[in-house]
Write an enzyme that holds these catalytic residues in place. Structure first.
Site, PDB file in Angstrom:
ATOM      1  N   ASP A 157      14.539  48.825  47.711  1.00 28.38           N
ATOM      2  CA  ASP A 157      14.976  49.197  49.057  1.00 28.38           C
ATOM      3  C   ASP A 157      16.334  49.901  48.995  1.00 28.38           C
ATOM      4  OD1 ASP A 157      12.751  47.800  49.973  1.00 28.38           O
ATOM      5  OD2 ASP A 157      13.890  45.954  50.316  1.00 28.38           O
TER       6      ASP A 157
HETATM    7  N1  URA Z   1      12.024  42.866  47.059  1.00 32.69           N
HETATM    8  C1  URA Z   1      12.654  43.304  48.181  1.00 32.69           C
HETATM    9  O1  URA Z   1      12.579  42.673  49.235  1.00 32.69           O
HETATM   10  N2  URA Z   1      13.355  44.457  48.093  1.00 32.69           N
HETATM   11  C2  URA Z   1      13.494  45.165  46.959  1.00 32.69           C
HETATM   12  O2  URA Z   1      14.162  46.206  46.952  1.00 32.69           O
HETATM   13  C3  URA Z   1      12.832  44.691  45.804  1.00 32.69           C
HETATM   14  C4  URA Z   1      12.109  43.535  45.878  1.00 32.69           C
END
Ligand code: URA
Length: 231
Positions: free
Chosen positions: A101
């Site tokens: 993310d």
């Molecule tokens: N899980 C998440 O919630 N976000 C990420 O970026 C990676 C794994």
């Protein structure tokens, strides 16, 4: 591989250029002119452009330390793509194996080898991803057991695969996953009544993040092979 893609991978031409070259009859596969861009080229196909033999470039593999507020996409959106950090040729041929993310930092793998990344990210191969998680509330005493048993995430019909939780302190944990569902870490903690304040991926398989934020390096052949063990 499609013929137009093969031309991009063996020359400096773009897909649009490849289309023109193919349509003009300048590309020959196994001694026959091919006018179809979607024609499939195989390992033993002999492809020439204006009579010159084409061979694809070797695949490339990079590890990159994703900073905050960059995205794991091939194009810039609200935030710039992490691919902007890579000052290498033909960046458009690369893709990210296992996205993070925008507000997650840490280890990202980048390659142009679709087979390698597909296998690496397939939950069938159970490749471990280790996340350092900072929480808004102290970790509950039953969290490790609930993650080990699997969590039913909102809107999903199957339990998450067994995950390992290591408690560093009440607000900091290491979570090891072997799959990568959408926002999985954040949703797992939400499901047990907690909230992720910050998230950082520090390891994939046997590969520990060893470059500074915003930096990258090529993987060694041994590292590529070790990660392929999962593939
Ligand atoms: N899980 C998440 O919630 N976000 C990420 O970026 C990676 C794994």
């Amino acid at each position: 591989m499609r013929l137009d893609k093969f031309i991009c991978k063996s020359t400096h031409y773009t897909l649009a250029d490849a289309l023109i070259l193919i349509e003009r009859g300048r590309v020959v596969v196994n001694e026959a002119v091919v006018l179809e861009v979607s024609h499939q080229v195989h390992k033993n196909s002999v492809v020439t452009l204006d009579g010159a033999l084409l061979t694809t470039r070797p695949f490339r593999y990079f590890v990159l330390h994703k900073p905050m507020d960059m995205i794991c996409s091939n194009v810039d959106e609200k935030y710039p793509s992490v691919l902007n950090l890579l000052d290498v040729d033909q960046v458009t041929e690369l893709h990210i194996a296992g996205r993070l993310d925008a507000d997650t930092t840490g280890l990202v793998l980048v390659t142009d080898d679709g087979h390698w990344s597909f296998n690496l990210t397939s939950p069938k191969n159970r490749c471990e991803k280790v996340y350092q998680v900072r929480l808004s509330r102290p970790i509950s005493s039953d969290a490790a057991k609930r993650f080990e048993d699997g969590i039913l995430l909102q809107g999903e019909s199957s339990l998450t695969l067994p995950a390992k939780l290591h408690i560093v302190d009440p607000y900091t944990v290491l979570l090891t996953l072997t799959e990568g569902r959408f926002h999985q870490v954040k949703r797992m903690f939400f499901a047990i009544g907690n909230r992720v304040k910050s998230l950082h991926r520090q390891r994939i398989g046997g590969l520990e993040l060893d470059v500074d934020s915003g930096h990258w390096r090529s993987l060694t052949q041994a590292e590529v092979a070790a990660l392929s063990v999962h593939a």
